[in-house]
Enzyme design. Structure first.
Site, PDB file in Angstrom:
ATOM      1  N   HIS A 118      55.299  44.362 121.863  1.00  0.00           N
ATOM      2  CA  HIS A 118      55.305  43.038 122.499  1.00  0.00           C
ATOM      3  C   HIS A 118      54.248  43.009 123.583  1.00  0.00           C
ATOM      4  O   HIS A 118      54.012  44.021 124.243  1.00  0.00           O
ATOM      5  CB  HIS A 118      56.684  42.726 123.106  1.00  0.00           C
ATOM      6  CG  HIS A 118      56.871  41.282 123.405  1.00  0.00           C
ATOM      7  ND1 HIS A 118      56.481  40.725 124.596  1.00  0.00           N
ATOM      8  CD2 HIS A 118      57.368  40.282 122.642  1.00  0.00           C
ATOM      9  CE1 HIS A 118      56.747  39.428 124.562  1.00  0.00           C
ATOM     10  NE2 HIS A 118      57.281  39.131 123.393  1.00  0.00           N
ATOM     11  N   GLU A 124      62.309  39.953 116.990  1.00  0.00           N
ATOM     12  CA  GLU A 124      62.283  39.590 115.577  1.00  0.00           C
ATOM     13  C   GLU A 124      63.050  40.576 114.705  1.00  0.00           C
ATOM     14  O   GLU A 124      63.493  40.236 113.624  1.00  0.00           O
ATOM     15  CB  GLU A 124      60.830  39.495 115.085  1.00  0.00           C
ATOM     16  CG  GLU A 124      59.984  38.493 115.840  1.00  0.00           C
ATOM     17  CD  GLU A 124      60.332  37.049 115.541  1.00  0.00           C
ATOM     18  OE1 GLU A 124      61.526  36.749 115.335  1.00  0.00           O
ATOM     19  OE2 GLU A 124      59.415  36.232 115.521  1.00  0.00           O
TER      20      GLU A 124
HETATM   21  N1  ACO Z   1      53.233  48.721 114.972  1.00  0.00           N
HETATM   22  C1  ACO Z   1      52.303  49.683 115.124  1.00  0.00           C
HETATM   23  N2  ACO Z   1      51.436  49.712 116.156  1.00  0.00           N
HETATM   24  C2  ACO Z   1      51.499  48.724 117.044  1.00  0.00           C
HETATM   25  C3  ACO Z   1      52.439  47.686 116.951  1.00  0.00           C
HETATM   26  C4  ACO Z   1      53.328  47.725 115.866  1.00  0.00           C
HETATM   27  N3  ACO Z   1      54.259  46.765 115.696  1.00  0.00           N
HETATM   28  N4  ACO Z   1      52.275  46.832 117.973  1.00  0.00           N
HETATM   29  C5  ACO Z   1      51.240  47.290 118.700  1.00  0.00           C
HETATM   30  N5  ACO Z   1      50.788  48.439 118.126  1.00  0.00           N
HETATM   31  C6  ACO Z   1      49.699  49.287 118.617  1.00  0.00           C
HETATM   32  C7  ACO Z   1      48.355  48.728 118.219  1.00  0.00           C
HETATM   33  O1  ACO Z   1      47.944  49.175 116.960  1.00  0.00           O
HETATM   34  C8  ACO Z   1      47.494  49.286 119.313  1.00  0.00           C
HETATM   35  O2  ACO Z   1      47.284  50.670 119.066  1.00  0.00           O
HETATM   36  P1  ACO Z   1      45.838  51.325 119.145  1.00  0.00           P
HETATM   37  O3  ACO Z   1      45.409  51.124 120.575  1.00  0.00           O
HETATM   38  O4  ACO Z   1      46.088  52.732 118.755  1.00  0.00           O
HETATM   39  O5  ACO Z   1      44.994  50.551 118.197  1.00  0.00           O
HETATM   40  C9  ACO Z   1      48.396  49.203 120.534  1.00  0.00           C
HETATM   41  O6  ACO Z   1      49.715  49.271 120.040  1.00  0.00           O
HETATM   42  C10 ACO Z   1      48.233  47.956 121.371  1.00  0.00           C
HETATM   43  O7  ACO Z   1      48.258  46.845 120.531  1.00  0.00           O
HETATM   44  P2  ACO Z   1      47.797  45.417 120.988  1.00  0.00           P
HETATM   45  O8  ACO Z   1      47.355  44.667 119.773  1.00  0.00           O
HETATM   46  O9  ACO Z   1      46.847  45.473 122.129  1.00  0.00           O
HETATM   47  O10 ACO Z   1      49.133  44.825 121.552  1.00  0.00           O
HETATM   48  P3  ACO Z   1      49.466  43.304 121.718  1.00  0.00           P
HETATM   49  O11 ACO Z   1      49.967  43.091 123.074  1.00  0.00           O
HETATM   50  O12 ACO Z   1      48.365  42.398 121.291  1.00  0.00           O
HETATM   51  O13 ACO Z   1      50.619  43.204 120.612  1.00  0.00           O
HETATM   52  C11 ACO Z   1      52.061  42.136 119.139  1.00  0.00           C
HETATM   53  C12 ACO Z   1      51.675  42.364 120.607  1.00  0.00           C
HETATM   54  C13 ACO Z   1      51.039  41.204 118.494  1.00  0.00           C
HETATM   55  C14 ACO Z   1      53.441  41.476 119.103  1.00  0.00           C
HETATM   56  C15 ACO Z   1      52.096  43.504 118.385  1.00  0.00           C
HETATM   57  O14 ACO Z   1      52.978  44.400 119.018  1.00  0.00           O
HETATM   58  C16 ACO Z   1      52.433  43.346 116.921  1.00  0.00           C
HETATM   59  O15 ACO Z   1      51.540  43.060 116.115  1.00  0.00           O
HETATM   60  N6  ACO Z   1      53.735  43.552 116.521  1.00  0.00           N
HETATM   61  C17 ACO Z   1      54.148  43.376 115.161  1.00  0.00           C
HETATM   62  C18 ACO Z   1      54.398  41.904 114.849  1.00  0.00           C
HETATM   63  C19 ACO Z   1      55.656  41.370 115.500  1.00  0.00           C
HETATM   64  O16 ACO Z   1      56.695  42.032 115.538  1.00  0.00           O
HETATM   65  N7  ACO Z   1      55.550  40.130 116.011  1.00  0.00           N
HETATM   66  C20 ACO Z   1      56.655  39.457 116.720  1.00  0.00           C
HETATM   67  C21 ACO Z   1      56.430  39.491 118.197  1.00  0.00           C
HETATM   68  S1  ACO Z   1      57.756  38.771 119.096  1.00  0.00           S
HETATM   69  C22 ACO Z   1      57.412  37.128 119.085  1.00  0.00           C
HETATM   70  O17 ACO Z   1      56.303  36.674 119.080  1.00  0.00           O
HETATM   71  C23 ACO Z   1      58.547  36.189 119.029  1.00  0.00           C
END
Ligand code: ACO
Length: 373
Positions: A262, A317
């Site tokens: 998140h 989620e």
């Molecule tokens: N699975 C694996 N790795 C992840 C995940 C995940 N769910 N989420 C973040 N990471 C990793 C990224 O790959 C990145 O790693 P790296 O630096 O080695 O490349 C690091 O964590 C940081 O990721 P960011 O993209 O900078 O984090 P951001 O704040 O943009 O992410 C997000 C937030 C988009 C929700 C992300 O965690 C994600 O894609 N989750 C999966 C989708 C999801 O569950 N969405 C629902 C969110 S809740 C809502 O909106 C109601």
């Protein structure tokens, strides 16, 4: 080629850490895992109040009296019924279309018919909640091929929604589970879809246009589109033994695990905790929930192993999927149902934006070529 050297301070590409200004609606405490709606802890609200009351709280800043709740329900139900009687709106609810496209189109047609004024009013917000709840419920009935049920005296929004959608009387357990889901997803600060809506109304547009934009932003799987992917993930994993190899393969393949991570929560999402408890209490399929718990524990261990520097935890989620499965909701309606609850938060923010009128207009740092001198 000359380059622009007039560089300035800028946010990350995701605007992380940037505040767009003061708001009295919601505090998302990402470090401590707490969610506050207008001074009330959402984990307490979900135990003590209905979604109907929480929507009122978000709009007005206070919990409603019994009379105020009844008045609100009358307006919402009136608008739920009007949707079903409006051929132009019903025509957009094509059961074969992508569900979020159908709902976005329905709200666009609804707002065109309503000739909304510039800005917006609390009455527009209440009507919008009825219109979107009625649209999604009707879409559900059309997808299931059932005759929509009628709203009955004494209904809450959750009960009326399920009866219209299924044409049958929902159980108290189903209504309770849906109501808890609606409360916990009603509002969440400056998330992408709320920001989109606030930007739109900041131009002196209207609530209908703001909602259409917000629905479009919610559709994506990085935001509101995740829960049906969580359900498919659990389906694909199938057995506890398969969880670890399946999850390792996804992480090693560079894929994100849906329902984890998140932008703001750097600890366990309190909504996931509360919905996990709802699923536990009301869940009819213990085996499925047991598998979901096992997949969650394995995913958290592996995310920590592969990405030790990231604080990746379960987000809302993950257990939204478990709760919506318990209600036996069509997975195509998971994100549209999220749009129904979040309409309360979206419109609360749009009304707040209208009260602090200031065009939202950031800048971008141009790093392209410049004309030769
Ligand atoms: N699975 C694996 N790795 C992840 C995940 C995940 N769910 N989420 C973040 N990471 C990793 C990224 O790959 C990145 O790693 P790296 O630096 O080695 O490349 C690091 O964590 C940081 O990721 P960011 O993209 O900078 O984090 P951001 O704040 O943009 O992410 C997000 C937030 C988009 C929700 C992300 O965690 C994600 O894609 N989750 C999966 C989708 C999801 O569950 N969405 C629902 C969110 S809740 C809502 O909106 C109601």
């Amino acid at each position: 080629m000359a380059v622009n050297t007039n560089s300035r301070m800028h946010a990350g590409n995701g605007l992380e850490g940037i505040s767009i200004g003061p708001s009295e609606i919601c505090f998302v405490d990402g470090e401590n895992g707490q969610l506050i709606y207008r001074g009330h802890d959402a984990e307490v609200l979900v135990r003590e109040h209905t979604f109907d009351e929480v929507a009122f709280l978000l709009w007005t800043g206070h919990l409603p009296s019994v009379d105020e709740t009844n008045e609100l329900r009358e307006i919402v139900f009136d608008n739920m019924r009007k949707v079903a009687a409006e051929p132009a709106t019903v025509a957009t609810l094509d059961p074969n279309a992508l569900t979020m496209d159908a709902v976005r189109s329905a709200m666009s047609v609804w707002s065109m018919g309503r000739k909304l004024a510039e800005g917006g009013t609390p009455a527009d917000a209440q009507a919008a909640l009825g219109a979107i709840a009625g649209s999604v419920a009707l879409l559900g009935a059309r997808r299931a091929g059932v005759t929509p049920g009628d709203i009955q005296p004494g209904d809450t929004i959750a009960r009326a929604y399920l009866r219209i959608m299924t044409g049958a009387e929902p159980t108290d357990a189903q209504v309770g589970a849906l109501d808890a889901y609606l409360v916990l997803t009603a509002e969440h600060g400056m998330n992408a879809s709320t920001f989109t809506g606030r930007v739109i109304v900041s131009t002196a547009s209207d609530i209908g246009s703001g909602l259409v934009g917000s629905i479009g932003a919610l559709k994506g799987k990085l935001h509101g589109g995740a829960p049906s992917h969580v359900s498919s993930m659990i389906d694909e994993i199938g057995t506890a033994d398969n969880a670890e190899p399946w999850l390792r393969a996804k992480i090693e393949g560079g894929e994100r695990l849906m329902g984890f991570g998140h932008r703001v929560y750097k600890t366990y999402d309190p909504r996931a905790r509360a919905l996990g408890e709802v699923a536990e209490r009301l869940g009819s399929d213990d085996e499925r929930l047991g598998l979901a718990r096992h997949v969650e524990q394995t995913a958290l261990r592996l995310l920590h192993e592969y990405k030790p520097d990231q604080r990746l935890y379960t987000n809302v989620e993950y257990y939204a999927a478990a709760v919506l499965e318990t209600i036996e909701l069509d997975p195509g309606l998971y994100t549209p149902t999220f749009a129904v609850s979040r309409t309360a938060g979206w419109t609360a923010h749009m009304l707040e934006q209208i009260n602090y009128p200031r065009l939202i207009r950031p800048q971008v740092e141009y790093v392209g070529p410049m004309p030769e001198k």
